[in-house]
Write an enzyme that holds these catalytic residues in place. Structure first.
Site, mmCIF file in Angstrom:
data_model
loop_
_atom_site.group_PDB
_atom_site.id
_atom_site.type_symbol
_atom_site.label_atom_id
_atom_site.label_comp_id
_atom_site.label_asym_id
_atom_site.label_seq_id
_atom_site.Cartn_x
_atom_site.Cartn_y
_atom_site.Cartn_z
ATOM 1 N N LEU A 84 -94.615 -78.811 -45.156
ATOM 2 C CA LEU A 84 -94.846 -79.687 -46.291
ATOM 3 C C LEU A 84 -93.769 -80.766 -46.297
ATOM 4 O O LEU A 84 -92.652 -80.545 -46.738
ATOM 5 C CB LEU A 84 -94.806 -78.852 -47.580
ATOM 6 C CG LEU A 84 -95.263 -79.534 -48.860
ATOM 7 C CD1 LEU A 84 -96.647 -80.129 -48.733
ATOM 8 C CD2 LEU A 84 -95.219 -78.528 -50.014
ATOM 9 N N GLU B 62 -85.361 -93.739 -36.642
ATOM 10 C CA GLU B 62 -86.345 -92.745 -36.188
ATOM 11 C C GLU B 62 -85.764 -91.337 -36.218
ATOM 12 O O GLU B 62 -84.594 -91.122 -35.922
ATOM 13 C CB GLU B 62 -86.834 -93.074 -34.776
ATOM 14 C CG GLU B 62 -87.574 -94.404 -34.678
ATOM 15 C CD GLU B 62 -88.857 -94.453 -35.498
ATOM 16 O OE1 GLU B 62 -89.300 -93.405 -36.004
ATOM 17 O OE2 GLU B 62 -89.414 -95.558 -35.635
HETATM 18 N N1 LIG Z 1 -85.630 -77.820 -41.649
HETATM 19 C C1 LIG Z 1 -86.614 -78.682 -41.897
HETATM 20 N N2 LIG Z 1 -86.379 -79.994 -41.774
HETATM 21 C C2 LIG Z 1 -87.397 -80.842 -42.021
HETATM 22 C C3 LIG Z 1 -88.672 -80.395 -42.418
HETATM 23 N N3 LIG Z 1 -89.462 -81.468 -42.574
HETATM 24 C C4 LIG Z 1 -88.703 -82.544 -42.283
HETATM 25 N N4 LIG Z 1 -87.449 -82.181 -41.954
HETATM 26 C C5 LIG Z 1 -86.318 -83.041 -41.571
HETATM 27 O O1 LIG Z 1 -86.720 -84.380 -41.672
HETATM 28 C C6 LIG Z 1 -86.917 -84.924 -40.375
HETATM 29 C C7 LIG Z 1 -88.265 -85.578 -40.352
HETATM 30 O O2 LIG Z 1 -88.259 -86.616 -39.455
HETATM 31 P P1 LIG Z 1 -89.102 -86.576 -38.116
HETATM 32 O O3 LIG Z 1 -88.566 -85.526 -37.248
HETATM 33 O O4 LIG Z 1 -89.074 -87.971 -37.644
HETATM 34 O O5 LIG Z 1 -90.597 -86.202 -38.512
HETATM 35 P P2 LIG Z 1 -91.608 -87.066 -39.423
HETATM 36 O O6 LIG Z 1 -90.820 -88.131 -40.119
HETATM 37 O O7 LIG Z 1 -92.193 -86.056 -40.348
HETATM 38 O O8 LIG Z 1 -92.627 -87.663 -38.506
HETATM 39 C C8 LIG Z 1 -86.833 -83.783 -39.387
HETATM 40 O O9 LIG Z 1 -86.333 -84.131 -38.163
HETATM 41 C C9 LIG Z 1 -85.946 -82.801 -40.125
HETATM 42 O O10 LIG Z 1 -84.598 -83.144 -39.931
HETATM 43 C C10 LIG Z 1 -88.868 -78.979 -42.558
HETATM 44 O O11 LIG Z 1 -89.945 -78.505 -42.883
HETATM 45 N N5 LIG Z 1 -87.811 -78.176 -42.283
HETATM 46 MG MG LIG Z 2 -89.787 -89.783 -38.994
#
Ligand SMILES: Nc1nc2c(ncn2[C@@H]2O[C@H](COP(=O)(O)OP(=O)(O)O)[C@@H](O)[C@H]2O)c(=O)[nH]1
Ligand SMILES: [Mg+2]
Ligand SMILES: *[C@@H]1O[C@H](CO)[C@@H](O)[C@H](O)[C@H]1NC(C)=O
Ligand SMILES: *[C@@H]1O[C@H](CO)[C@@H](O)[C@H](O)[C@H]1NC(C)=O
Ligand SMILES: *[C@@H]1O[C@H](CO)[C@@H](O)[C@H](O)[C@H]1NC(C)=O
Length: 445
Positions: free
Chosen positions: A309, A69
């Site tokens: 995005l 997660e």
């Molecule tokens: N800096 C940055 N990191 C991102 C972005 N989108 C996703 N990430 C990274 O990818 C992770 C996505 O996982 P999560 O937080 O679980 O969100 P979800 O998977 O989109 O529901 C984030 O915690 C970030 O570490 C973004 O737009 N900017």
């Molecule tokens: Mg996630």
């Protein structure tokens, strides 16, 4: 096209020298202030508990989440645990929530950066969290607890048999472990495990517990069945919210104020590259969340479209609710036109060829791209927060379907008082038939 004449640089890399000294200055000053404040808050809570110490023993609730997660679901699980601690404190002992250090997250892959054992204070304001429920960092727990032992780990799981008779019922029972246990017994009979990268930490006992229901169904179990001083709930995401989007949910959510240095870096970026300031944009922020109650619709936001995005694992599954880059770029252009905005800020986890394609499609987009040195200080979590903070202040926001990263931006904008029409928007897949937009969750004060 008009976009090509913009003065915004294609990639905004802040001047490293200035940025570093600015950053360090703030970190030092605010770290000092935070420490002072935290001690104040904390000793106040301790004094209170001492006066009734005969009746209320100090007990620690620790928790962890399923390893795959990400950051933003983990923030959601924190809300559930804070709610459980509030319930536990209502009748019974003086429970304190121990904040699980950040690290080893799947998405935090920037090379050569120390990304484990990160305290919450690096990303969130501890004083703000403290004003909602008593919390301490894990290292303070080690110090206070006088050692590296956690008395009891309860690994939460569902019921092997599913819902019996197809009937939903809230319950929790000790059961054999369904999945392979991620803890191993050592020679002394103690359990070793991940424990956020603290190799010396051990558990005296590990048990599996099948649970279905709201977080607070664990209260009687923790009060009566497991009486150790420190209890850790692993796989805490198994428990549901006590009352999603209710007053208590929002109290905890509002208390999750981003660390001040991250907000300041985001604000600085907004001013420099997006012509966005709180005064002009009606996004004044109160440091004390308990006093912050923005009128719905009062926030105007900076003169840019904010975009989140999400790519990577969201496109590998070929989901039909996620657009192609071409589809997203088309939508962004049409939103800029519709809202008469000439600037777009893009937060994305796109990398490599995807990112290059996006830059070809939107050559004038503004992005927060820290230098390697700044990244070392901020780490992937800090950059994610700054991206969220900048999207939060946009005049219009559009996110990605069912991304918790986008959901946390919705909530932050709700707190600032944006008109919901400017917030609860998401991209549609290129050929998605019914493109349902995100739900508006109104704050309950
Ligand atoms: N800096 C940055 N990191 C991102 C972005 N989108 C996703 N990430 C990274 O990818 C992770 C996505 O996982 P999560 O937080 O679980 O969100 P979800 O998977 O989109 O529901 C984030 O915690 C970030 O570490 C973004 O737009 N900017
Ligand atoms: Mg996630
Ligand atoms: C807790 O203890 C009660 C009473 O002894 C027992 O009925 C119940 O099954 C126990 N619950 C768990 C989760 O161990
Ligand atoms: C570990 O916990 C289980 C469940 O509560 C209990 O039955 C067992 O006796 C405990 N083991 C030790 C060594 O305390
Ligand atoms: C910034 O915004 C203000 C008003 O919101 C406007 O008057 C000014 O021209 C803008 N500056 C730039 C550089 O776009």
């Amino acid at each position: 096209m008009a976009y090509n004449t913009m003065h915004v640089p294609v990639i905004c890399v802040a001047s490293t020298h200035l940025f570093i000294s600015f950053f360090l200055f703030i970190v030092v000053v605010f770290a000092a202030i935070e420490t002072l404040k935290c001690e104040d808050v904390f000793s106040a809570s301790r004094t209170a508990s001492v006066s009734i110490s005969a009746a209320r023993d100090l007990r620690y609730l620790l928790y962890d989440v399923n390893p795959p997660e990400g950051f933003n679901l983990r923030r959601d699980v924190y809300i559930r645990m804070a709610s459980l601690v509030k319930t536990l404190r209502k009748d019974g002992d003086d429970w304190v929530l121990v904040l699980p250090p950040w690290g080893r997250l799947y998405h935090w892959q920037s090379p050569d950066i120390h990304q484990i054992r990160i305290p919450w204070g690096e990303f969130f304001s501890l004083t703000s969290l403290q004003a909602n429920v008593p919390v301490i960092e894990y290292e303070d727990f080690i110090a206070e607890n006088g050692g590296l032992f956690i008395d009891q780990v309860l690994v939460l799981q569902n019921y092997a048999e599913g819902w019996t008779d197809g009937k939903w019922e809230e319950k929790a029972d000790e059961r054999p472990c369904i999945e392979k246990l991620l803890y191993t017994k050592d020679k002394q009979g103690n359990y070793r495990g991940w424990f956020w990268g603290y190799e010396e930490t051990r558990a005296r006992n590990v048990t599996c517990l099948s649970a279905q229901g709201h977080a607070s169904i664990m209260a009687p179990v923790l009060q009566k069945n497991f009486t150790g001083n420190s209890v850790m709930l692993d796989r805490a995401e198994t428990l549901l919210h006590d009352h999603y989007a209710g007053k208590d949910y929002w109290d905890t959510r509002r208390s999750m104020v981003f660390a001040k240095h991250l907000r300041l870096i985001g604000d600085d970026f907004r001013a420099k590259y997006l012509n966005s300031t709180d005064d002009r944009d009606h996004t004044l922020y109160n440091e004390d969340w308990t006093r912050m109650q923005a009128k719905p619709g009062s926030a105007k936001g900076g003169p840019y479209v904010g975009v989140h995005l999400r790519r990577k694992d969201f496109i590998w599954g070929h989901r039909d609710d996620v657009p192609t880059l071409k589809g997203a770029a088309k939508k962004i252009r049409s939103l800029m036109k519709k809202h008469k905005l000439q600037t777009v800020f893009v937060a994305t986890d796109a990398e490599g060829e995807e990112l290059r394609e996006l830059k070809r499609l939107l050559p004038d987009m503004v992005r927060f791209e820290p230098s390697k040195e700044d990244l070392e200080l901020l780490r992937d979590g800090g950059v994610a927060i700054i991206d969220q903070w900048i999207c939060t202040h946009a005049r219009f926001f559009i996110g990605t379907s069912v991304s918790t990263f986008s959901f946390r931006i919705h909530e932050e904008r709700e707190i600032l008082g944006f008109d919901p029409k400017t917030t609860y928007n998401r991209f549609c897949g290129d050929s998605e038939k019914q493109c349902e937009q995100p739900t508006h969750w109104k704050i309950v004060y």
